[in-house]
Design an enzyme around this catalytic site. Structure first.
Site, PDB file in Angstrom:
ATOM      1  N   THR A  78       0.812  -1.222  -0.231  1.00  0.00           N
ATOM      2  CA  THR A  78       0.262  -0.397  -0.370  1.00  0.00           C
ATOM      3  C   THR A  78       0.658   1.176  -0.385  1.00  0.00           C
ATOM      4  O   THR A  78       0.713   1.857  -0.515  1.00  0.00           O
ATOM      5  CB  THR A  78      -1.003   0.043   0.963  1.00  0.00           C
ATOM      6  OG1 THR A  78      -1.639  -0.924   1.399  1.00  0.00           O
ATOM      7  CG2 THR A  78      -1.930   1.509   1.396  1.00  0.00           C
TER       8      THR A  78
ATOM      9  N   HIS B  93       3.809 -10.098   2.493  1.00  0.00           N
ATOM     10  CA  HIS B  93       3.448 -11.387   3.729  1.00  0.00           C
ATOM     11  C   HIS B  93       2.220 -12.044   2.661  1.00  0.00           C
ATOM     12  O   HIS B  93       1.775 -12.693   2.310  1.00  0.00           O
ATOM     13  CB  HIS B  93       2.270 -10.570   3.717  1.00  0.00           C
ATOM     14  CG  HIS B  93       0.803  -9.290   3.999  1.00  0.00           C
ATOM     15  ND1 HIS B  93      -0.369 -10.164   3.741  1.00  0.00           N
ATOM     16  CD2 HIS B  93       1.299  -8.453   3.575  1.00  0.00           C
ATOM     17  CE1 HIS B  93      -1.123  -9.383   3.644  1.00  0.00           C
ATOM     18  NE2 HIS B  93       0.120  -8.018   3.094  1.00  0.00           N
TER      19      HIS B  93
ATOM     20  N   THR C 163      12.785   4.487  11.150  1.00  0.00           N
ATOM     21  CA  THR C 163      13.995   3.555  10.982  1.00  0.00           C
ATOM     22  C   THR C 163      12.564   2.303  10.655  1.00  0.00           C
ATOM     23  O   THR C 163      11.406   1.970  10.694  1.00  0.00           O
ATOM     24  CB  THR C 163      14.189   3.152  12.585  1.00  0.00           C
ATOM     25  OG1 THR C 163      14.299   4.252  13.087  1.00  0.00           O
ATOM     26  CG2 THR C 163      15.108   2.272  12.827  1.00  0.00           C
TER      27      THR C 163
ATOM     28  N   CYS D 155      -9.711  -6.656   1.362  1.00  0.00           N
ATOM     29  CA  CYS D 155     -10.468  -5.102   1.608  1.00  0.00           C
ATOM     30  C   CYS D 155     -11.341  -5.361   1.005  1.00  0.00           C
ATOM     31  O   CYS D 155     -12.075  -4.246   1.619  1.00  0.00           O
ATOM     32  CB  CYS D 155      -9.036  -4.564   0.856  1.00  0.00           C
ATOM     33  SG  CYS D 155      -7.628  -4.837   0.628  1.00  0.00           S
TER      34      CYS D 155
HETATM   35  N1  PLP Z   1      -1.808  -4.804  -4.307  1.00  0.00           N
HETATM   36  C1  PLP Z   1      -2.436  -5.842  -4.122  1.00  0.00           C
HETATM   37  C2  PLP Z   1      -2.592  -6.245  -5.770  1.00  0.00           C
HETATM   38  C3  PLP Z   1      -2.820  -6.868  -3.494  1.00  0.00           C
HETATM   39  O1  PLP Z   1      -3.229  -7.955  -3.284  1.00  0.00           O
HETATM   40  C4  PLP Z   1      -2.606  -5.767  -1.660  1.00  0.00           C
HETATM   41  C5  PLP Z   1      -3.877  -6.917  -0.613  1.00  0.00           C
HETATM   42  O2  PLP Z   1      -4.428  -7.546  -0.722  1.00  0.00           O
HETATM   43  C6  PLP Z   1      -1.611  -4.516  -2.138  1.00  0.00           C
HETATM   44  C7  PLP Z   1      -1.542  -4.222  -2.792  1.00  0.00           C
HETATM   45  C8  PLP Z   1      -1.573  -4.104  -0.496  1.00  0.00           C
HETATM   46  O3  PLP Z   1      -0.025  -4.914   0.036  1.00  0.00           O
HETATM   47  P1  PLP Z   1      -0.171  -4.537   1.554  1.00  0.00           P
HETATM   48  O4  PLP Z   1      -1.248  -5.023   2.083  1.00  0.00           O
HETATM   49  O5  PLP Z   1       0.820  -5.322   1.790  1.00  0.00           O
HETATM   50  O6  PLP Z   1      -0.055  -2.835   1.973  1.00  0.00           O
END
Ligand code: PLP
Length: 394
Positions: free
Chosen positions: A75, A210, A246, A334
């Site tokens: 993100t 992750h 950091t 999400c």
């Molecule tokens: N982009 C995609 C295609 C994702 O599937 C996700 C997570 O679901 C993200 C971005 C966001 O990743 P993060 O959880 O590392 O912020």
């Protein structure tokens, strides 16, 4: 050890690929601040730089040290890449022309920054996928104009699993407008299919630990030319002044060790993901009537299935399966629980009803035959019960 639950939601988070997220007990002992001069700090610094090399090797990133910027996850990486070209923009705004081209099936970590950037007068065009699920090169090229500054497209979609030919798209886009900054959200692809940053022809790639088995809360933004990048997170001079704060030392170590494991064992990992997906699909197909696998004609991730069960609502199925010990999702984490069905599936052209009847199954490489059998039995039970109760209500 036999696990009591069956996990089919690896695209939401993979879970640890290595025991303890790749962290050794000794790593969990005291580490100094990697920005300190003393030995305690420099030990942490060395571990971070090892991790940078491992990430570089996994995705063939450029060799300069600052081409990999560790972040708190994709993100942040996506936000950084999308805002960067506008943070120090001096050219006058031309409000009527779209300066960003992206797609309707991107993750909110791209679509939400685009909405915010739009408020500053920089508009965007979102290209919709074709009816079969693929992004067409022609549609993208026709959206790109002289005024386009940024193109942002994902490598693999988190819900459909559809993989786009970013290499072909980025080369064609740059041939049309060489000034475009090409960003790619590579979150779902890295660790599941081979990703070679340098041959993709892009300027920036977002990755998330992750999603491929490292600890949550760490990721990276990979840059072709760091001088093109204006940092979003300002503070100290960490990460070559490209990301203040950091560093998440343990997260970064976990990212590096997982990347290194994947690089060394990629073929076996890929084959295991594909085998698990295929076996699960075959058994579901043979045991459960009236189901449909979506996006089957497209290039897809080896571990992802999008399945519609006629007459069964995805949100109810997620809950019923959870009670039977199986974790799946009705879309991305999400957007789960949305009453109209997944917005991404709607953007693929699914009707509201179809979207509401579709679930995403995404497997890990250690899925066993016994787990597949237990999962399919749970699907049978849940789908049968739900169809029966729908008949009684009708
Ligand atoms: N982009 C995609 C295609 C994702 O599937 C996700 C997570 O679901 C993200 C971005 C966001 O990743 P993060 O959880 O590392 O912020």
């Amino acid at each position: 050890m036999k696990k009591s639950r069956v996990y089919l939601d690896a695209n939401a988070t993979y879970g640890g690929l290595l025991p303890n997220y790749g962290l050794l007990p000794s790593d969990l002992e005291f580490l100094g601040n990697p920005n300190s001069q003393h030995q305690d700090g420099q030990r942490a610094r060395a571990l971070i730089e090892d991790a940078r090399e491992s990430v570089r090797a996994l995705i063939n990133a450029p060799h300069s040290r600052s081409s990999i910027v560790f972040t708190s996850g994709a993100t942040e990486s996506n936000n950084g890449a999308l805002f960067s070209p506008f943070l120090e923009a001096s050219e006058p705004l031309v409000p009527s022309s779209a300066v960003i081209v992206s797609s309707t099936v991107e993750h909110p970590a791209v679509l939400e920054p685009l909405k915010k950037i739009q408020k500053s007068g920089r508009d965007h065009t979102l290209v919709a996928p074709e009816p079969n699920g693929e992004l067409s090169l022609e549609s993208i090229l026709s959206a790109v104009s002289e005024s386009t500054r940024v193109v942002s497209l994902m490598l693999a979609n988190n819900e459909s699993g559809v993989v786009s030919n970013i290499r072909q798209i980025s080369h064609a886009v740059k041939a049309k407008n060489p000034h475009v900054f090409f960003h790619c959200d590579g979150v779902q692809a890295v660790g599941k299919i081979p990703v070679d940053f340098q041959s993709l022809g892009i300027d920036a790639l977002s990755i998330s630990g992750h999603k491929f088995g490292a600890a949550p809360g760490v990721g990276a933004l990979v840059l072709r030319e760091e001088s093109d990048f204006h940092p979003l997170v300002l503070g100290g001079s960490q990460e070559h002044r490209l990301r203040g704060g950091t560093e998440n030392v343990l997260g970064i170590i976990s990212l590096g060790r997982t990347a290194s494991f994947l690089e060394k064992n990629f073929n076996e990992h890929f084959d295991a993901l594909e085998r698990g997906r295929k076996k699960l699909a075959e058994q579901l197909q043979s045991e459960i009537p009236a189901l449909r696998f979506n996006f089957s004609g497209c290039q897809r991730l080896p571990n992802t299935l999008s399945v519609s069960f006629e007459g069964v609502y995805a949100n109810d199925l997620v809950v019923a399966l959870d009670l039977l010990g199986v974790s799946i999702s009705a879309g991305s984490a999400c957007s789960s629980g949305k009453p109209l069905g997944s917005a991404v599936l709607r953007a693929y052209g699914f009707s509201e009803e179809q979207a509401r009847q579709t679930v995403r199954l995404s497997v890990r490489s250690d899925l066993t035959d016994d787990e597949i059998e237990r999962a399919v039995k749970a699907f049978q039970t849940a789908v049968f019960r739900m169809r029966e109760s729908a008949k009684r209500v009708a």
